[in-house]
Design an enzyme around this catalytic site. Structure first.
Site, PDB file in Angstrom:
ATOM      1  CG  HIS A  19      -5.380   3.682   1.225  1.00 22.58           C
ATOM      2  ND1 HIS A  19      -4.792   2.433   1.044  1.00 22.58           N
ATOM      3  CD2 HIS A  19      -6.741   3.762   1.461  1.00 22.58           C
ATOM      4  CE1 HIS A  19      -6.121   1.773   1.028  1.00 22.58           C
ATOM      5  NE2 HIS A  19      -6.890   2.533   1.247  1.00 22.58           N
ATOM      6  CG  ASP A  63      -2.230   0.691   0.950  1.00 19.77           C
ATOM      7  OD1 ASP A  63      -2.235   1.758   0.799  1.00 19.77           O
ATOM      8  OD2 ASP A  63      -3.145   0.030   1.317  1.00 19.77           O
ATOM      9  CB  SER A 114      -9.333   0.352   2.062  1.00 23.01           C
ATOM     10  OG  SER A 114      -8.993   0.637   0.579  1.00 23.01           O
TER      11      SER A 114
END
Length: 397
Positions: free
Chosen positions: A195, A170, A357
């Site tokens: 994120h 990520d 996510s």
């Protein structure tokens, strides 16, 4: 004991690992129609089939294909003498990964390289770019504690070494968040977006009175900061497996199949590493097929809300294995990357975020508990235990 869903397109809620209750939710009533309807893009055969190696070369339409794929590079799979291949790739201005036998080259040199390879060419395709499967908090968003209450027991503080290492492919995990300062950034990338840090905090933030508490508090974290291109994501998976990760979290998705990614996931699975992927956030649009969520050998996580109903955005289909909280999930966020500041939200390093996510790291945290307690399990066995211990919120059958 909680029942397992066997019906079409049902969501399962992660079970009672380490006394953490996860809930699964039924798919919307239209799920069966979406899965087997008239649009061939969404048929079950596409969902459950193993990807097939194919050769797609840019040729005279290189620039158009590059724009469509969102890339200026091509991935080429090879077989045979790697020394010859490495030399050809170098001359083409590319780089060669001998682990999976693929090269990444500039788009305008892919066709020539393929011809030079001759019978050593296995497959070829664009180095497509994926995206993060999250939606950040809206103006005025309030942090909700519900996901912590169904996902963690505050008194549970595992000793070091009892949880299996989790690899996060990520955005790089930020050491600016004190709770996550022990994470190892394997490729020394910098956190350009929040994120990856958010995802990591859901999976493994420690119980220390600061920030949030992860599902697997203090599980070892290995971070690969990615560009979200298929080749780089695949490199990250392979590298994290070699560095000791037993669970790989992929809170990202690609709109089209990438054979390099499938090879990397197969590499991990064959070495006893569980791969968890977010289902996708197109459930309220076209429920578009997403990769790697729809691949075999991947544990796919859909999202539910605080009412234990499917999140409106969450993808659904036969490839979804379990569901976990994915709406207004509290996470750690580096203060300099806090997207909510200046909109009535305090500058506190916390956020409430939504997306599959954030359902995926719930599952990754649970797998960390399971594989830490029973390290001899292979990924298929671990997934079976996860499903069998899940709570079915849909109608039986």
């Amino acid at each position: 004991m909680v029942p397992r869903t066997t019906g079409h397109a049902r969501g399962l809620l992660l079970g009672t690992l380490a006394s953490a209750a996860f809930l699964a939710a039924p798919a919307p009533a239209s799920a069966a129609l979406r899965a087997v309807g008239a649009d061939p893009v969404h048929t079950a055969a596409r969902v459950v089939g193993t990807p097939v190696a194919a050769t797609e070369l840019p040729g005279a339409t290189a620039s158009r294909l590059g724009r469509t794929a969102g890339t200026d590079r091509w991935l080429v799979g090879v077989r045979g003498d790697h020394r010859r291949v490495a030399d050809l790739v170098r001359r083409a201005g590319g780089r060669f990964d001998g682990s999976l036998g693929f090269a990444s080259v500039p788009i305008d040199r892919a066709t020539r390289l393929a011809r030079q390879l001759g019978p050593q060419l296995r497959w070829a395709g664009p180095d497509v770019k994926g995206r993060r499967l999250s939606s950040f908090e809206q103006p005025g968003g309030v942090i909700s504690p519900w996901s912590r209450s169904v996902g963690d027991v505050p008194s549970l503080d595992p000793a070091d070494g009892t949880l299996a290492p989790i690899g996060i492919v990520d955005d790089a995990v930020s050491h600016q968040v004190q709770e996550l300062s022990r994470a190892t950034i394997v490729n020394h990338a910098r956190a350009g977006e929040a994120h990856g840090t958010m995802v990591a905090s859901v999976a493994a933030a420690p119980w220390n009175g600061v920030g949030v508490v992860g599902v697997a508090p203090r599980a070892p974290l290995l971070s690969w900061g990615t560009s979200f291109y298929c080749g780089d994501v695949s490199d990250g998976i392979i590298t994290l497996v070699r560095r000791g990760a037993k669970v790989i979290n992929l809170s990202l998705g690609f709109p089209q199949n990438c054979f390099t990614l499938w090879n990397a996931i197969s590499y991990a699975y064959a070495r006893g590493v569980a791969v968890v992927a977010a289902a996708g956030n197109d459930g309220d649009v076209r429920n578009t097929l997403t990769y790697p969520a729809s691949y075999p050998h991947v544990i796919t996580a859909a999202a539910i809300d605080s009412g234990l109903a499917p999140a409106s955005f969450s993808n659904y289909d036969d490839y979804v294995d379990v569901a976990a909280p994915g709406v207004d999930v509290p996470v750690d966020v580096p203060k300099k990357l806090d997207h909510g500041r200046g909109r009535g939200k305090p500058y506190d390093g916390l956020a409430a975020v939504s997306g599959t996510s954030f359902a995926a790291p719930y599952v990754s945290g649970a797998m960390s508990w399971l594989l830490g307690a029973r390290p001899g399990l292979d990924p298929g066995q671990a997934e079976a235990i996860l499903r069998e211990s899940s709570r079915d919120l849909a109608d039986p059958g």
